[in-house]
Design a protein around this motif. Structure first.
Motif, PDB file in Angstrom:
ATOM      1  N   ASP A   1      -2.677   7.070   6.583  1.00 40.99           N
ATOM      2  CA  ASP A   1      -3.405   7.776   7.637  1.00 40.99           C
ATOM      3  C   ASP A   1      -1.982   8.883   8.254  1.00 40.99           C
ATOM      4  O   ASP A   1      -2.363   9.786   9.012  1.00 40.99           O
ATOM      5  N   MET A   2      -0.741   7.934   8.599  1.00 42.06           N
ATOM      6  CA  MET A   2       0.795   8.501   8.967  1.00 42.06           C
ATOM      7  C   MET A   2       0.673  10.261   8.139  1.00 42.06           C
ATOM      8  O   MET A   2       1.534  10.743   8.267  1.00 42.06           O
TER       9      MET A   2
ATOM     10  N   GLY B   1       0.775  -0.848   0.503  1.00 46.27           N
ATOM     11  CA  GLY B   1       0.079  -0.218  -0.558  1.00 46.27           C
ATOM     12  C   GLY B   1       0.804   0.926  -0.336  1.00 46.27           C
ATOM     13  O   GLY B   1       2.248   1.427  -0.483  1.00 46.27           O
ATOM     14  N   PRO B   2      -0.001   2.519   0.357  1.00 47.49           N
ATOM     15  CA  PRO B   2       0.777   3.702  -0.137  1.00 47.49           C
ATOM     16  C   PRO B   2       2.199   3.581   1.473  1.00 47.49           C
ATOM     17  O   PRO B   2       1.928   3.136   2.443  1.00 47.49           O
TER      18      PRO B   2
ATOM     19  N   ILE C   1       0.741   7.312  -3.285  1.00 43.92           N
ATOM     20  CA  ILE C   1      -0.577   7.115  -3.414  1.00 43.92           C
ATOM     21  C   ILE C   1      -1.356   6.300  -3.833  1.00 43.92           C
ATOM     22  O   ILE C   1      -0.057   5.592  -5.319  1.00 43.92           O
ATOM     23  N   TRP C   2      -1.786   4.897  -3.224  1.00 44.49           N
ATOM     24  CA  TRP C   2      -2.327   3.740  -4.331  1.00 44.49           C
ATOM     25  C   TRP C   2      -3.467   3.749  -4.530  1.00 44.49           C
ATOM     26  O   TRP C   2      -4.665   4.344  -4.194  1.00 44.49           O
TER      27      TRP C   2
ATOM     28  N   THR D   1      -7.919  10.216   3.759  1.00 38.00           N
ATOM     29  CA  THR D   1      -7.190   9.535   3.332  1.00 38.00           C
ATOM     30  C   THR D   1      -7.189   9.163   2.115  1.00 38.00           C
ATOM     31  O   THR D   1      -6.301   8.867   1.704  1.00 38.00           O
ATOM     32  N   GLU D   2      -8.353   9.412   0.982  1.00 37.23           N
ATOM     33  CA  GLU D   2      -8.767   9.231   0.037  1.00 37.23           C
ATOM     34  C   GLU D   2      -8.780  10.365  -0.560  1.00 37.23           C
ATOM     35  O   GLU D   2      -9.234  11.952  -0.648  1.00 37.23           O
TER      36      GLU D   2
END
Length: 161
Positions: free
Chosen positions: A148-149, A55-56, A130-131, A88-89
């Motif tokens: 989130d981080m 993921g990201p 970005i994923w 996060t989106e």
């Protein structure tokens, strides 16, 4: 037993738009694709279960600061939008509206700059800010997510938290 082929995001960057469209169609099991192929090339890290990617990337505040400070105006503007939203989106259509399209009618240069800077800042040649989901939304946009981080770090860099 099923066999398969793994293509890294780097390998995807080397494919022509037509080849990328064919690969994405084969993976999805569809014979036709209505993708914006020019936008779906290497600038998108396409995720999914079982692809070997997690993921990201998680960026610390210091890394996020380096990312932002090393970006030109348009990528920095995209990061600003992401930070202001605090989510996060992210949708390609939102970024296109906020940053504006380039001469080619997209944001490919922005996505490439963000990916390049993220990899430079993290020291990870496979890192992705970005994923991106491999499917288009009903509105014809790609949906991506950040960790989130990273969003928290970007918000601190822009003085929003």
């Amino acid at each position: 037993m099923q066999s398969g082929v793994f293509l890294s995001s780097t390998a995807l960057t080397l494919l022509s738009d037509v080849a990328l469209e064919e690969v994405l169609s084969a993976v999805q099991g569809s014979s036709s694709s209505k993708r914006k192929v020019s936008e779906a090339s290497s600038t998108y890290a396409v995720g999914g279960e079982g692809e070997g990617e997690e993921g990201p990337s998680d960026l610390t505040v210091a890394q996020a600061r380096k990312l932002v400070n090393g970006c030109s105006e348009r990528p920095r503007k995209a990061l600003r939008l992401i930070s202001e939203r605090g989510s996060t989106e992210v949708l390609t259509s939102d970024l296109e509206s906020y940053v504006g399209l380039d001469e080619a009618g997209g944001l490919r240069g922005v996505y490439a700059a963000l990916t390049r800077r993220t990899r430079n800042v993290t020291g990870d040649p496979d890192a992705n800010l970005i994923w991106w989901d491999s499917d288009l939304t009903e509105e014809g946009s790609y949906r991506g997510r950040l960790s989130d981080m990273t969003v928290t770090s970007l918000r601190k860099v822009f003085g929003l938290d």
